[in-house]
Design a protein around this motif. Structure first.
Motif, PDB file in Angstrom:
ATOM      1  N   ARG A 251       1.008  -1.296  -0.030  1.00  0.00           N
ATOM      2  CA  ARG A 251      -0.148  -0.038   0.101  1.00  0.00           C
ATOM      3  C   ARG A 251       0.797   1.214   0.022  1.00  0.00           C
ATOM      4  O   ARG A 251       0.570   2.272  -0.609  1.00  0.00           O
ATOM      5  CB  ARG A 251      -0.984  -0.047   1.192  1.00  0.00           C
ATOM      6  CG  ARG A 251      -2.202  -1.029   1.024  1.00  0.00           C
ATOM      7  CD  ARG A 251      -2.917  -1.138   2.142  1.00  0.00           C
ATOM      8  NE  ARG A 251      -4.160  -2.058   2.024  1.00  0.00           N
ATOM      9  CZ  ARG A 251      -4.082  -3.184   1.819  1.00  0.00           C
ATOM     10  NH1 ARG A 251      -3.067  -4.218   2.135  1.00  0.00           N
ATOM     11  NH2 ARG A 251      -5.085  -3.968   1.492  1.00  0.00           N
ATOM     12  N   GLU A 298      -5.344   0.790  -4.972  1.00  0.00           N
ATOM     13  CA  GLU A 298      -5.691  -0.145  -3.980  1.00  0.00           C
ATOM     14  C   GLU A 298      -7.081  -0.905  -4.463  1.00  0.00           C
ATOM     15  O   GLU A 298      -7.084  -2.174  -4.552  1.00  0.00           O
ATOM     16  CB  GLU A 298      -6.108   0.227  -2.703  1.00  0.00           C
ATOM     17  CG  GLU A 298      -6.341  -0.862  -1.751  1.00  0.00           C
ATOM     18  CD  GLU A 298      -6.539  -0.363  -0.363  1.00  0.00           C
ATOM     19  OE1 GLU A 298      -6.680   1.012  -0.192  1.00  0.00           O
ATOM     20  OE2 GLU A 298      -6.589  -0.944   0.610  1.00  0.00           O
ATOM     21  N   GLY A 302      -7.516  -4.679  -5.600  1.00  0.00           N
ATOM     22  CA  GLY A 302      -8.542  -5.539  -4.975  1.00  0.00           C
ATOM     23  C   GLY A 302      -9.338  -6.162  -6.105  1.00  0.00           C
ATOM     24  O   GLY A 302      -9.906  -7.574  -6.104  1.00  0.00           O
ATOM     25  N   ALA A 305      -7.386  -9.033  -7.635  1.00  0.00           N
ATOM     26  CA  ALA A 305      -7.531 -10.300  -6.962  1.00  0.00           C
ATOM     27  C   ALA A 305      -8.833 -10.922  -7.028  1.00  0.00           C
ATOM     28  O   ALA A 305      -8.741 -12.149  -7.051  1.00  0.00           O
ATOM     29  CB  ALA A 305      -7.023  -9.806  -5.444  1.00  0.00           C
ATOM     30  N   GLU A 306      -9.933 -10.339  -7.014  1.00  0.00           N
ATOM     31  CA  GLU A 306     -11.097 -10.976  -7.236  1.00  0.00           C
ATOM     32  C   GLU A 306     -11.137 -11.611  -8.519  1.00  0.00           C
ATOM     33  O   GLU A 306     -11.578 -13.063  -8.627  1.00  0.00           O
ATOM     34  CB  GLU A 306     -11.992  -9.958  -7.247  1.00  0.00           C
ATOM     35  CG  GLU A 306     -13.832 -10.685  -7.067  1.00  0.00           C
ATOM     36  CD  GLU A 306     -14.650  -9.198  -7.293  1.00  0.00           C
ATOM     37  OE1 GLU A 306     -14.517  -8.141  -6.657  1.00  0.00           O
ATOM     38  OE2 GLU A 306     -15.639  -9.512  -7.729  1.00  0.00           O
ATOM     39  N   ASP A 311      -6.651 -13.685  -2.492  1.00  0.00           N
ATOM     40  CA  ASP A 311      -6.785 -12.668  -1.521  1.00  0.00           C
ATOM     41  C   ASP A 311      -5.724 -11.888  -1.424  1.00  0.00           C
ATOM     42  O   ASP A 311      -4.494 -12.364  -1.886  1.00  0.00           O
ATOM     43  CB  ASP A 311      -7.113 -13.391  -0.118  1.00  0.00           C
ATOM     44  CG  ASP A 311      -8.225 -13.527   0.111  1.00  0.00           C
ATOM     45  OD1 ASP A 311      -9.398 -12.833  -0.499  1.00  0.00           O
ATOM     46  OD2 ASP A 311      -8.713 -14.513   0.749  1.00  0.00           O
ATOM     47  N   LEU A 312      -5.502 -10.582  -1.332  1.00  0.00           N
ATOM     48  CA  LEU A 312      -4.148  -9.894  -1.232  1.00  0.00           C
ATOM     49  C   LEU A 312      -3.488  -9.887   0.032  1.00  0.00           C
ATOM     50  O   LEU A 312      -4.149 -10.088   1.114  1.00  0.00           O
ATOM     51  CB  LEU A 312      -4.727  -8.304  -1.696  1.00  0.00           C
ATOM     52  CG  LEU A 312      -4.942  -7.752  -2.814  1.00  0.00           C
ATOM     53  CD1 LEU A 312      -5.085  -6.437  -2.784  1.00  0.00           C
ATOM     54  CD2 LEU A 312      -4.045  -8.111  -3.964  1.00  0.00           C
TER      55      LEU A 312
ATOM     56  N   SER B 579     -18.787  -7.526  -3.559  1.00  0.00           N
ATOM     57  CA  SER B 579     -17.889  -8.608  -3.249  1.00  0.00           C
ATOM     58  C   SER B 579     -16.728  -8.252  -2.398  1.00  0.00           C
ATOM     59  O   SER B 579     -16.263  -7.318  -2.208  1.00  0.00           O
ATOM     60  CB  SER B 579     -17.205  -9.076  -4.529  1.00  0.00           C
ATOM     61  OG  SER B 579     -16.496  -8.168  -5.169  1.00  0.00           O
ATOM     62  N   ARG B 581     -13.507  -8.026  -0.713  1.00  0.00           N
ATOM     63  CA  ARG B 581     -12.103  -8.084  -1.302  1.00  0.00           C
ATOM     64  C   ARG B 581     -11.131  -7.432  -0.019  1.00  0.00           C
ATOM     65  O   ARG B 581     -11.838  -6.736   0.930  1.00  0.00           O
ATOM     66  CB  ARG B 581     -11.903  -6.817  -2.147  1.00  0.00           C
ATOM     67  CG  ARG B 581     -12.650  -7.306  -3.396  1.00  0.00           C
ATOM     68  CD  ARG B 581     -12.794  -5.951  -4.469  1.00  0.00           C
ATOM     69  NE  ARG B 581     -13.463  -6.284  -5.915  1.00  0.00           N
ATOM     70  CZ  ARG B 581     -13.792  -5.354  -6.516  1.00  0.00           C
ATOM     71  NH1 ARG B 581     -13.340  -4.021  -6.200  1.00  0.00           N
ATOM     72  NH2 ARG B 581     -14.546  -5.575  -7.524  1.00  0.00           N
ATOM     73  N   SER B 582     -10.182  -7.924   0.158  1.00  0.00           N
ATOM     74  CA  SER B 582      -9.420  -7.406   1.335  1.00  0.00           C
ATOM     75  C   SER B 582      -8.460  -6.203   0.999  1.00  0.00           C
ATOM     76  O   SER B 582      -7.283  -6.122   1.213  1.00  0.00           O
ATOM     77  CB  SER B 582      -7.945  -8.727   1.405  1.00  0.00           C
ATOM     78  OG  SER B 582      -7.405  -8.921   0.174  1.00  0.00           O
ATOM     79  N   VAL B 583      -9.355  -5.223   0.887  1.00  0.00           N
ATOM     80  CA  VAL B 583      -8.888  -3.972   0.547  1.00  0.00           C
ATOM     81  C   VAL B 583      -9.582  -2.889   1.471  1.00  0.00           C
ATOM     82  O   VAL B 583     -10.786  -3.188   1.756  1.00  0.00           O
ATOM     83  CB  VAL B 583      -8.861  -3.646  -0.787  1.00  0.00           C
ATOM     84  CG1 VAL B 583      -7.687  -4.060  -1.762  1.00  0.00           C
ATOM     85  CG2 VAL B 583     -10.020  -3.593  -1.537  1.00  0.00           C
TER      86      VAL B 583
END
Lengths: 313, 673
Positions: A251, A298, A302, A305-306, A311-312, B579, B581-583
């Protein structure tokens, strides 16, 4: 001919056959090095140049309207919203008059022309707001894609959607085939050589790579089904099934990195590259090569990743 | 009793079979005797010639496409000279093997008779014309055969020896015939290319079949690819410099083309030598076979026993790099393939002791070229033994400052290279056939176009015109005119004139030698069509351009904190769950205009931090739906309302708007009950 001139040539020809492209690449004064990080087999020069053009969204190869050939993308600005600025990456066809017009018309906007190995120069325009860039595009006859990375990623099916890929039997064998299986053992993920017979065994499961003449083909065996699919999608599908995470997002410097073995699928990677206009950089950590994509917001990380079923970290 | 009876029946049957068994044994014995007779022949075939062989073994490719048959005639000193005769003249000596394999004995006797008929000094050549290239198992005259490499010569101790030629094309035949000929002489069968004699014998003339395993089963294509001529993967001839003759006046059709413009099946396509230098001056040498468009983009070709996959480019196939590059250069290389319609295709590079390579507009590095050109910087490769001779010729041609490169810089074993060879003096040729022709530049003027971006043929892209170069003895060139204007030299050493790079047709004219060339410059297109390269369920894509397919998807993506993943619109039923998301923030496209973003679980959320976020100030739409989504829409609003969460908004009357939505949700729920 340089890669810039190659893109000019492709733009002037608009579309053509694969042999024409290969012949043109022969003229490039580039070195035919052994390969490229993130590829399973060493790539010849024309394939490296092809992937470079494809990832940057300049030219499409062997797709719906250019089967067994190539076609240049119309000139377009791919916009990406960053915190304070909006960047536009010039993709697609180029000509000298067009480049001159853009330079003249950009006015106070900052234009960067960045050389990059094996690729045409990266042309990036920055502005405080998207409207100025869209206006520039309208004036100069450029198509505009606002929020290009998000738009691309939102349109892609997740890797877990395997319905669209064709069901096809594995090659039965032959002396020229090199067969490997993607093995996940604890912390290690690697290709292991197997025989065509082992790959064809009734109980065999997983991702298999059949290579011949430097051309790999990937097959996923799950239950009774054998699915032929692109290698990168197959790998992420296996990671998804095994719940393994390989994407890493920083990040602080807004960078997304993946092991070179897990280079993202073409259009996903194109979305990541369009965030900055720059292809990934290669670094080696603990003897393992990694690809790092820069200036990734970011939200885009995300979304990536989806799409990849990750998963990040 | 029953068993006994059965035993009698068996015994009777055995007695009845006895004659058949005897006949069978006799047949086997006869077959064994026959085999015993043929074995010595086969073993004799493997014998090598005695070291006393002192007469030329004829190795020459016969010219089948010509009505004339070229024969070798041995003179008294054992030297051979080529003579031409008409096929009809050879009628008495030509033996047509147009019989089925079953008639071999008769063929043998025919040949015997024929050779006995030669008997005499009157006919000292014998053409054994063997099967032609055809799918029919019967034989035909080789005049129709596309390929001939195998020849037979006799070795004799007598001055008036008999030379035996076999213009043989066994490519597609079902039988390979080998001939033994003796007339108080030793006989040698030589195979072209390999040069390895196979047979010596004495006493009589025989024709027999080689022990072919599956001659009748092999396809024409397989036989062509595996034919003995191609076993070594080398052409039958070595490179010969052109004969110095007066300019041609008659037909200009090249030998490789038929009258209709099609390539003759007998002719071979060229293979170029391709050399590239990398940044460290290391060179890589490969062969570029010329493109045969009828073969498609991928061709499996054979060179001897080696298989190559040829991948097409625009003008030729991708480089092939055999391991024994030095030998291949020296002795030549031949590739064979079959087209989809079973047409044989052949490429060849004849063996040579030196090779001149020059830059090419459509290839990187250097490609083999017939000859050095004055003023052009070329590369010369030669075998080690000729290095000093080549250097002396280069010195005579005024070449200075070139660098010598060896194996350590990638030159094939047995070869040496000269890089940066720039001849400045024309050299005259020694004789009618000058072996060093390629190294002796002619005084001719040549106009060349280099660099730029060539779109096709002689058309260049505007902004990237060609560099106009003049090679040869430029002092005799006189004035050079570009579009009628006198040309000047540029800093890069090319010729320019006003407007030479403008869009349109241009001509370059060399007054002194009446040489001219033309080129065109074409403007780039100014528009490109939008098209679709990928089509997905939700979008179609072309480069960076995306056309979202789903109905109602708003063109602008929305960013929301992950704490409020439930999005509701102004119409009951407009609800969207983001959805996971890990953000920290979710960004994406939502199929309606979002008015509120709500926490996923309002009852369990912390009232101090959790909030309702307003995105738009949009009044509720008067729709009374009873769908599942409408119920979810109601529940999401009512749950957030019951918890009494704060509203975060930039709008002044957000509380009023929220109450409006809450009341509408309640009303809708009551209606459902």
């Amino acid at each position: 001919m340089t890669p810039n001139e190659l893109l000019m040539w492709l733009s002037a020809r608009k579309k053509g056959s694969w042999p024409q492209f290969r012949g043109a690449v022969e003229n490039l004064g580039l070195e035919d090095s052994s390969g490229e990080a993130g590829e399973d087999t060493s790539l010849p020069l024309h394939q490296r140049v092809r992937f470079g053009l494809e990832r940057l969204g300049h030219v499409e190869f062997d797709t719906e309207e250019c089967e067994n050939g190539w076609r240049v993308v119309p000139p377009a600005l791919a916009l990406c919203q960053h915190d304070a600025v909006v960047t536009a990456v010039l993709c697609g066809a180029r000509s000298l008059p067009l480049l001159k017009r853009i330079e003249t018309s950009a006015g106070g906007m900052q234009i960067d022309q960045i050389p990059f190995p094996d690729c045409p120069d990266i042309i990036r325009i920055e502005s405080a707001n998207a409207q100025d860039l869209e206006e520039l595009g309208r004036r100069e006859g450029l198509l505009c894609q606002p929020d290009a990375p998000e738009a691309l990623l939102s349109g892609l099916p997740p890797v877990s959607h395997v319905k669209k890929w064709p069901r096809q039997a594995l090659p039965a064998g032959g002396k020229d085939w090199e067969v490997k299986q993607l093995i996940i053992e604890r912390r290690n993920i690697k290709w292991r050589t197997v025989t065509p017979k082992e790959a064809n065994a009734p109980d065999a499961e997983g991702l298999f790579r059949f290579s011949r003449f430097q051309t790999p083909e990937y097959f996923l065996r799950e239950g009774r089904e054998t699915i032929k699919l692109p290698g990168a999608i197959g790998k992420y599908l296996i990671l998804f099934r095994y719940k393994r995470r390989v994407l890493r997002y920083n990040r602080q410097d807004r960078s997304l990195s993946v092991p070179a073995l897990f280079r993202p699928p073409l259009l996903t990677e194109r979305a990541l590259i369009l965030c900055s206009g720059m292809p990934p950089s290669l670094s080696v950590a603990y003897g393992r090569p990694r690809l790092t994509y820069r200036d990734i917001p970011e939200e885009v990380a995300g979304l990536t990743a989806e799409v990849l079923g990750q998963d990040l970290r | 009793m029953r068993d006994k009876a059965a035993g009698y029946v068996k015994a009777e049957k055995k007695a009845g079979m006895a004659p058949f068994l005897i006949v069978l044994l006799v047949v086997l014995a006869a077959y064994w005797l026959y085999r015993q007779r043929t074995k010595p022949r086969a073993s004799r075939q493997a014998l090598k010639p005695p070291p006393t062989a002192n007469v030329l073994i004829a190795i020459e490719q016969s010219k089948i496409e010509s009505p004339h048959l070229e024969v070798l005639q041995s003179d008294a000193h054992g030297d051979a000279e080529a003579t031409r005769r008409r096929a009809s003249d050879e009628a008495e000596n030509v033996i047509e093997l147009q019989r089925s394999p079953l008639e071999k004995e008769e063929i043998g006797s025919d040949i015997s008779n024929a050779l006995n008929g030669v008997e005499a000094p009157a006919s000292d050549q014998l053409h054994l014309v063997e099967p032609a290239f055809q799918t029919d198992p019967t034989f035909a005259i080789s005049g129709e055969s596309p390929f001939t490499d195998k020849q037979v010569g006799t070795e004799t101790s007598q001055p008036d020896s008999h030379t035996v030629h076999s213009a043989e094309s066994t490519a597609n035949s079902s039988m390979t015939a080998t001939v033994e000929i003796t007339n108080n002489s030793r006989t040698v069968l030589a195979e072209a290319g390999s040069g390895e004699p196979e047979l010596t014998t004495a006493s009589s003339i025989h024709v027999f079949e080689e022990p072919n395993r599956e001659p009748m089963e092999e396809s024409a294509a397989q036989q062509f690819l595996k034919s003995s001529e191609n076993e070594a993967g080398r052409p039958a001839q070595r490179y010969r410099p052109p004969t110095q003759k007066s300019p041609r006046t008659a037909s200009t059709r090249t030998r490789s083309e038929e009258p209709n413009g099609k390539r003759s099946s007998e002719s071979a396509l060229d293979i170029f030598v391709h050399l590239t230098f990398d940044r460290s001056s290391f060179c890589t040498i490969g062969f570029l076979p010329k493109l045969a468009p009828e073969l498609g983009e991928e061709v499996d070709a054979m060179s001897g026993k080696e298989a190559w996959r040829l991948l097409a480019q625009e003008d030729w196939y991708q480089d092939i790099q055999p391991e024994d590059m030095g030998d291949r250069l020296r002795y030549g290389i031949e590739l064979r393939a079959m087209s989809a319609d079973q047409r044989p295709v052949r490429w060849q590079l004849k063996g040579r002791d030196f090779c001149v390579l020059a830059g090419h507009p459509r290839a990187s590095g250097y490609l083999s070229t017939p000859r050095l050109l004055l003023g052009r910087t070329d590369v010369v490769l030669c075998i080690n033994e000729m290095a000093s001779e080549v250097e002396s010729v280069l010195a005579a041609a005024g070449c200075e400052g070139y660098t010598k490169i060896g194996e350590s810089l990638g030159v094939p074993a047995g070869w040496v290279g000269f890089r940066g060879v720039l001849p400045t003096k024309a050299l005259s040729l020694d004789s009618e056939v000058d072996q060093l022709y390629a190294l002796k530049p002619a005084p001719d003027i040549e106009i060349d176009f280099e660099g730029g971006i060539r779109l096709r043929n002689s058309i260049w892209l505007a902004g990237y015109p060609p560099q106009i170069k003049l090679y040869g003895q430029t002092n005799s060139a006189g004035r050079i005119l570009i579009d009628g204007k006198e040309a000047e030299g540029s800093a890069e050493g090319s010729l320019i004139a006003d407007g030479y790079d403008q869009v349109g047709d241009h001509s370059v004219y060399c007054e002194g030698q009446s040489r001219s060339r033309t080129y065109s410059v074409e403007a780039p297109p100014d528009s490109w069509d939008r098209w679709t390269s990928y089509r997905f369920e939700r979008a179609s894509v072309c480069g960076p351009l995306v056309q979202l397919e789903s109905k109602g998807v708003v063109s602008k993506p929305i960013t929301i904190p992950m704490s409020n993943p439930v999005l509701v619109g102004s119409e009951p039923g407009q609800i969207f769950q983001c959805s996971a998301r890990s953000v920290g923030r979710w960004r994406g496209f939502v199929p309606f205009d979002v008015v509120w973003a709500l926490p996923a679980q309002p009852f369990t959320s912390d009232k101090r931090t959790a909030r309702i976020i307003q995105f738009a100030d949009k009044p509720i739409a008067p729709v009374n739906l009873e769908t599942k989504r409408a119920v979810s829409w109601c529940n999401a609003i009512l749950d957030a309302s019951r918890k009494g969460l704060r509203i975060e908004s930039d709008y002044s009357d957000s509380s009023v708007r929220w109450r409006e939505y809450r009341n509408a949700a309640r009303k809708l729920q009551r209606t459902r009950r």
